[in-house]
Design a protein around this motif. Structure first.
Motif, PDB file in Angstrom:
ATOM      1  N   GLN A   9       0.829  -1.210   0.000  1.00 40.97           N
ATOM      2  CA  GLN A   9       0.000   0.000   0.000  1.00 40.97           C
ATOM      3  C   GLN A   9       0.861   1.258   0.000  1.00 40.97           C
ATOM      4  O   GLN A   9       0.545   2.240  -0.675  1.00 40.97           O
ATOM      5  N   LEU A  10       1.939   1.238   0.767  1.00 43.69           N
ATOM      6  CA  LEU A  10       2.832   2.398   0.797  1.00 43.69           C
ATOM      7  C   LEU A  10       3.451   2.638  -0.574  1.00 43.69           C
ATOM      8  O   LEU A  10       3.599   3.781  -1.011  1.00 43.69           O
ATOM      9  N   ALA A  11       3.809   1.544  -1.246  1.00 42.51           N
ATOM     10  CA  ALA A  11       4.418   1.681  -2.576  1.00 42.51           C
ATOM     11  C   ALA A  11       3.417   2.183  -3.594  1.00 42.51           C
ATOM     12  O   ALA A  11       3.775   2.850  -4.566  1.00 42.51           O
ATOM     13  N   THR A  12       2.139   1.893  -3.372  1.00 43.92           N
ATOM     14  CA  THR A  12       1.108   2.271  -4.348  1.00 43.92           C
ATOM     15  C   THR A  12       0.515   3.647  -4.067  1.00 43.92           C
ATOM     16  O   THR A  12       0.405   4.477  -4.968  1.00 43.92           O
ATOM     17  N   LEU A  13       0.132   3.886  -2.820  1.00 41.02           N
ATOM     18  CA  LEU A  13      -0.611   5.105  -2.497  1.00 41.02           C
ATOM     19  C   LEU A  13       0.190   6.128  -1.702  1.00 41.02           C
ATOM     20  O   LEU A  13      -0.282   7.234  -1.452  1.00 41.02           O
ATOM     21  N   GLY A  14       1.400   5.753  -1.287  1.00 37.10           N
ATOM     22  CA  GLY A  14       2.190   6.674  -0.480  1.00 37.10           C
ATOM     23  C   GLY A  14       1.777   6.622   0.985  1.00 37.10           C
ATOM     24  O   GLY A  14       0.848   5.904   1.352  1.00 37.10           O
ATOM     25  N   PRO A  15       2.469   7.418   1.833  1.00 37.08           N
ATOM     26  CA  PRO A  15       2.243   7.304   3.273  1.00 37.08           C
ATOM     27  C   PRO A  15       1.141   8.196   3.845  1.00 37.08           C
ATOM     28  O   PRO A  15       0.882   8.126   5.047  1.00 37.08           O
ATOM     29  N   ASP A  16       0.511   9.029   3.034  1.00 43.47           N
ATOM     30  CA  ASP A  16      -0.558   9.882   3.563  1.00 43.47           C
ATOM     31  C   ASP A  16      -1.825   9.045   3.704  1.00 43.47           C
ATOM     32  O   ASP A  16      -2.510   8.757   2.713  1.00 43.47           O
ATOM     33  N   LEU A  17      -2.147   8.689   4.935  1.00 50.58           N
ATOM     34  CA  LEU A  17      -3.269   7.761   5.154  1.00 50.58           C
ATOM     35  C   LEU A  17      -4.614   8.362   4.766  1.00 50.58           C
ATOM     36  O   LEU A  17      -5.582   7.624   4.561  1.00 50.58           O
ATOM     37  N   ARG A  19      -5.293   9.485   2.055  1.00 47.84           N
ATOM     38  CA  ARG A  19      -5.516   9.123   0.661  1.00 47.84           C
ATOM     39  C   ARG A  19      -5.856   7.639   0.502  1.00 47.84           C
ATOM     40  O   ARG A  19      -6.110   7.178  -0.603  1.00 47.84           O
ATOM     41  N   THR A  46       7.656   7.852   4.487  1.00 50.72           N
ATOM     42  CA  THR A  46       7.472   9.302   4.654  1.00 50.72           C
ATOM     43  C   THR A  46       8.732  10.053   4.236  1.00 50.72           C
ATOM     44  O   THR A  46       8.662  11.072   3.537  1.00 50.72           O
ATOM     45  N   GLU A  49       8.914   9.983   0.481  1.00 50.00           N
ATOM     46  CA  GLU A  49       7.932  10.904  -0.108  1.00 50.00           C
ATOM     47  C   GLU A  49       8.434  12.349  -0.043  1.00 50.00           C
ATOM     48  O   GLU A  49       8.290  13.114  -0.991  1.00 50.00           O
TER      49      GLU A  49
END
Lengths: 64, 222
Positions: A9-17, A19, A46, A49
């Protein structure tokens, strides 16, 4: 959610929860609450990013 | 909540402090050096706030968590042992735990979320997206980012632009791109990887460029 799911999930959507789908964000928080490995993954995402998109103030501050 | 250390007994002079490691600064701050603590906070406050923001989604709460994180680190200095973990790793874990605690204190507000979503749907991209885009236009770092974006495959670029600059979620990107959510997730993942690779290449060519913030927990767990 396990560590592999979190990594994906971090690799796909990044660390901003904010989103992430809410259920996934809540699951990530629960995982981090009990796992320092998950916390370290999240911190590394983070940092990455910030390296890609800049080190500015938090997005909502820039929108204010 | 703000840190206020009454006494100051720095062992290092100011020049030493500026070049000191996080670990040395923290130990100096624990011995009462206000200057060491100030430099430590200057180095990491932005990262800690971003870390908290990513969990909380609220700038004021993130600011509060950052303050509490440094205060807690200073108060519980015995919790960190040199050699056991990097100082930044330890600090990040404190921040994450505090942000999680803060997030759990909240009461669910589905009504507010629905209103926000309705406004977003009615008005198109939120001010945040436009503002973030404008900010990127202005920054030197955005030049490198745009150059990197230009070099990744079109579909990956489109998915990333919609996600980051138009604030679309995966479902909406799939609709916009006439694709599936699974395909969009793959594009976002590969796009982020490609972007990172491009930025690293630029850094090697130019000898500078976007890099990992100094002293962040990017090597967390090391």
């Amino acid at each position: 959610m396990d560590l592999d799911d979190l990594k994906e999930q971090l690799a796909t959507l990044g660390p901003d929860l904010s989103r992430w789908p809410k259920a996934d964000a809540d699951a990530a928080v629960e995982l981090m609450a009990g796992s320092v490995e998950a916390q370290d993954l999240f911190a590394a995402a983070t940092a990455e990013e910030m390296a890609i998109f800049g080190e500015d103030e938090t997005p909502s501050e820039s929108a204010a | 909540m703000y840190l206020n250390i009454e006494h100051s007994r720095p062992d290092l002079d100011t020049q030493d402090l500026r070049t000191a490691s996080d670990e040395d600064l923290f130990e100096a701050s624990c011995r009462g050096s206000q200057a060491a603590l100030r430099i430590l906070m200057d180095r990491h406050n932005r990262f800690i706030r971003r870390l908290a923001f990513n969990i909380l989604g609220d700038a004021q709460e993130a600011e509060d968590v950052a303050q509490e994180t440094f205060l807690s680190a200073w108060r519980h200095q015995a919790g960190w042992t040199r050699g056991a973990a990097k100082f930044t790793t330890w600090l990040s874990r404190i921040a994450i735990n505090k942000a999680i605690d803060q997030r759990r204190k909240r009461k669910p507000t589905p009504e507010r979320d629905e209103v926000v979503q309705a406004l977003a749907d009615a008005d198109g991209p939120r001010d945040f997206a436009a503002s973030q885009h404008a900010r990127l236009e202005e920054k030197d770092a955005s030049v490198a980012l745009k150059a990197a974006l230009a070099k990744i495959p079109h579909a990956q670029r489109e998915a990333l632009m919609l996600f980051y600059f138009q604030d679309f979620d995966v479902a909406r990107i799939a609709t916009t791109m006439d694709s599936t959510e699974q395909a969009v997730r793959s594009l976002l993942k590969r796009g982020r990887q490609a972007l990172r690779t491009q930025l690293q290449k630029q850094k090697k060519i130019c000898g500078h460029g976007p890099g990992r913030p100094e002293g962040t927990a990017g090597d967390a767990g090391a």
